[in-house]
Scaffold this motif. Sequence first.
Motif, PDB file in Angstrom:
ATOM      1  N   ARG A  56      27.080  -2.827 -33.986  1.00  0.00           N
ATOM      2  CA  ARG A  56      28.968  -2.113 -33.888  1.00  0.00           C
ATOM      3  C   ARG A  56      29.340  -3.344 -34.489  1.00  0.00           C
ATOM      4  NH1 ARG A  56      30.133  -0.574 -28.403  1.00  0.00           N
ATOM      5  NH2 ARG A  56      29.368   1.426 -28.767  1.00  0.00           N
ATOM      6  N   VAL A  57      30.510  -3.322 -35.689  1.00  0.00           N
ATOM      7  CA  VAL A  57      31.179  -3.886 -36.005  1.00  0.00           C
ATOM      8  C   VAL A  57      32.409  -4.928 -34.906  1.00  0.00           C
ATOM      9  CG1 VAL A  57      32.968  -4.232 -37.398  1.00  0.00           C
ATOM     10  CG2 VAL A  57      31.510  -2.249 -38.369  1.00  0.00           C
ATOM     11  N   PHE A  58      32.052  -5.920 -34.842  1.00  0.00           N
ATOM     12  CA  PHE A  58      33.183  -6.513 -33.633  1.00  0.00           C
ATOM     13  C   PHE A  58      34.594  -6.836 -34.818  1.00  0.00           C
ATOM     14  CE2 PHE A  58      33.123 -10.735 -32.248  1.00  0.00           C
ATOM     15  CZ  PHE A  58      34.685 -10.454 -31.290  1.00  0.00           C
ATOM     16  N   ALA A  60      36.785  -7.009 -38.472  1.00  0.00           N
ATOM     17  CA  ALA A  60      37.219  -6.706 -39.990  1.00  0.00           C
ATOM     18  C   ALA A  60      38.169  -7.888 -40.406  1.00  0.00           C
ATOM     19  CB  ALA A  60      37.603  -5.451 -40.382  1.00  0.00           C
ATOM     20  N   ARG A  69      33.386  -6.801 -42.982  1.00  0.00           N
ATOM     21  CA  ARG A  69      33.564  -7.117 -41.905  1.00  0.00           C
ATOM     22  C   ARG A  69      32.310  -7.537 -41.274  1.00  0.00           C
ATOM     23  NH1 ARG A  69      33.751  -2.103 -44.228  1.00  0.00           N
ATOM     24  NH2 ARG A  69      35.856  -0.539 -43.494  1.00  0.00           N
ATOM     25  N   THR A  71      29.081  -7.777 -37.806  1.00  0.00           N
ATOM     26  CA  THR A  71      28.494  -6.783 -36.284  1.00  0.00           C
ATOM     27  C   THR A  71      28.550  -8.405 -35.240  1.00  0.00           C
ATOM     28  OG1 THR A  71      26.659  -7.199 -36.979  1.00  0.00           O
ATOM     29  CG2 THR A  71      27.072  -5.505 -38.109  1.00  0.00           C
ATOM     30  N   TYR A  72      28.257  -7.266 -33.919  1.00  0.00           N
ATOM     31  CA  TYR A  72      28.120  -8.341 -32.856  1.00  0.00           C
ATOM     32  C   TYR A  72      26.535  -9.504 -32.930  1.00  0.00           C
ATOM     33  CZ  TYR A  72      31.725  -6.647 -30.022  1.00  0.00           C
ATOM     34  OH  TYR A  72      33.290  -6.234 -28.963  1.00  0.00           O
ATOM     35  N   VAL A 258      38.826  -0.018 -29.726  1.00  0.00           N
ATOM     36  CA  VAL A 258      39.559   0.031 -31.404  1.00  0.00           C
ATOM     37  C   VAL A 258      40.684  -0.527 -31.775  1.00  0.00           C
ATOM     38  CG1 VAL A 258      39.443   0.431 -33.930  1.00  0.00           C
ATOM     39  CG2 VAL A 258      37.684   1.284 -32.466  1.00  0.00           C
ATOM     40  N   ILE A 278      38.419  -6.626 -26.688  1.00  0.00           N
ATOM     41  CA  ILE A 278      37.473  -6.564 -27.519  1.00  0.00           C
ATOM     42  C   ILE A 278      36.267  -7.159 -27.444  1.00  0.00           C
ATOM     43  CG2 ILE A 278      36.767  -6.218 -30.237  1.00  0.00           C
ATOM     44  CD1 ILE A 278      39.367  -4.251 -28.906  1.00  0.00           C
ATOM     45  N   THR A 284      35.891  -3.196 -31.849  1.00  0.00           N
ATOM     46  CA  THR A 284      36.398  -3.375 -32.619  1.00  0.00           C
ATOM     47  C   THR A 284      37.190  -3.976 -33.298  1.00  0.00           C
ATOM     48  OG1 THR A 284      34.520  -1.515 -33.679  1.00  0.00           O
ATOM     49  CG2 THR A 284      36.179  -3.081 -35.343  1.00  0.00           C
ATOM     50  N   TRP A 286      40.218  -5.220 -36.126  1.00  0.00           N
ATOM     51  CA  TRP A 286      40.454  -4.959 -36.986  1.00  0.00           C
ATOM     52  C   TRP A 286      42.006  -5.746 -37.049  1.00  0.00           C
ATOM     53  CZ3 TRP A 286      38.119  -2.172 -40.983  1.00  0.00           C
ATOM     54  CH2 TRP A 286      36.914  -1.214 -40.055  1.00  0.00           C
TER      55      TRP A 286
END
Length: 618
Positions: A56-58, A60, A69, A71-72, A258, A278, A284, A286
């Motif tokens: 999963r994207v943590f 970005a 990006r 990830t975790y 998000v 988050i 995620t 951003w």
Amino acid sequence: MSGAGGRRLPRFAKAGVAVEPLAEGGMILRSPLEPAAVARRIGDKLASWAAWMPHRVFLAEREGADWRRITYDEAHNAARTIGQALLDRRLGPERPVMILSDNGIDHALLALGAMYVGVPVAPVSTAYSLVSRDYAKLRSVTEQLTPGLVFAADGARYAPALEAIKGQIRSLGAAVAVSRDPPAGMDATSLGVLRAARPRQALEDAFHRVGPDTVAKILFTSGSTGEPKGVVNTQRMLCSNQAGFVLAWPFLADRPPVALDWLPWSHTFGGNSNFNLILFNGGTLWIDDGKPAPGLIERTVENLRALSPTLYCNVPRGFALLLDYLEREPELARRFFAELDLLLYAGAALPQTLWERLESVAMAVTGEKPAFVSAWGTTETAPCATIVHYPMERAGNIGLPHPGTEIKLVPEGDRLEIRVRGPNVTPGYWRRPDLTEAAFDADGFYRPGDAVRLEDPSDPSRGLVFDGRIGENFKLSSGTWVLVGALRIAAIAAAAPVAEDAVIAGHDRDTIGLLLFPSLAGCRALCPHLGAAAPLAALIAEPAVRQAVIDGLRRHNETAGGSSRRIDHALLMAEPPSIDQGEITDKGYINQRAVLSRRAALVARLYAEPPDANVIVL
């Protein structure tokens, strides 16, 4: 909204409060919601999400036209390797990491790596490095902190700041690390080298030594009334705050949040509340490269055209500038509200006119009012001490005690001073026992110097309303007290759409005066004949702008009551508030005292006889 359509859990926990009256007057408020379990350390949450949702994207961040990006799993691995590298360089509890850079992935990885092994991290306001001309506050922070490593993602951009503290860096035997463009004439290690370290048993040993009392961060206050002071933030403070959020806002467990967020990590709102919301809920973030300022708000808008956040947090100034775009662009508004579970404002009081504008935009594109709430706290409370977990009818309510936190209300004249005790409260100030002792009362409650009142004195469960800074209030020459916080909000609302912010003057004078920071968008809307690029200096001289202020303040005065709320003079200022001079924080909060001090000549103009031609006299 579609964000609420699939909700399995309620958005908010049931509002309630336990009240303990005090014999000497006042009361202690406690939440009936008590966290059953609190994480021991930040690193546990990073490790658990890396194990459960590794891809999963943590985080970005903008990288050209696209996003970089991480990830975790990648973040967890980087934190471990960086943590080992810091141990190899003999960093520890007395040799922290000092970060000069803006929000960014490399900033986050270094901070997570430091906290993973028990090295305090101190993200420093970028204004001290990029705006300041004398670097006095940066030197003060460096002297107090005694860092073992100083980091700037862009070495060339921060080269002047690094040069200003080069002597201190050398005397401390500290290392300099950069992500790119090392500054000329200075040895600097690449962050890539730190990320290449090989974790060893020393890393595991250090990680297991980290516990609730370990210092995680040192956050320096703005220093508007003196030198910056370092607020110790422990692992317990950060973790208990997040445990309280989950209890108060059950919807966080429905789906990973998000968020698009610009709030600086050198401040507790962005760096503790938003970042950790988050991380603790597997969401995620951003990283917004825009800010609520002309020329930068456009970046935020561009990012929001591509994203639909489920959680959006900002200061009132940020909402004000964003609303100018949401009102003009229905498609942007539709995307913004499409998945939204919650809007949160904090950091300053929100004018009611701004609240109503936001509700109107949401209703136009979704048919529903947004869940718009607030909270209150300080750097010393990591940050949340009160939280709204019920529908709000209007701006101003700051909620009930954060789960696990005690709120003491102490009579102060005809007002209530708010004090805080709990696991989220700092043990004190970095290497300043004198400041620590002065900050707490005899019962161990932290005293931030703010006042509140009960929304409904007969029903404390209706929450608290922020009632201003006790130290900002002043007396007119008649001896009448002026409550600055409430009057400032009323004045901004009255002078809409011209006013973006305001400062109240009148200490020891016969009448109240107003210094107004104009809204560029609001003024331009009143003067279409000047074109979309009209400068602020030209706009505030326009009759339509001045008349809007006159009409609004006259309406205010008609219902204001006595002299403590009647505004007699106003002056529109072309110069925006200065971060370097302490007039405004990175979050967009106006410092009343600093503005009045720096602009004493403008205050004198407000009261000059005969009246200055630029002063609006009512």
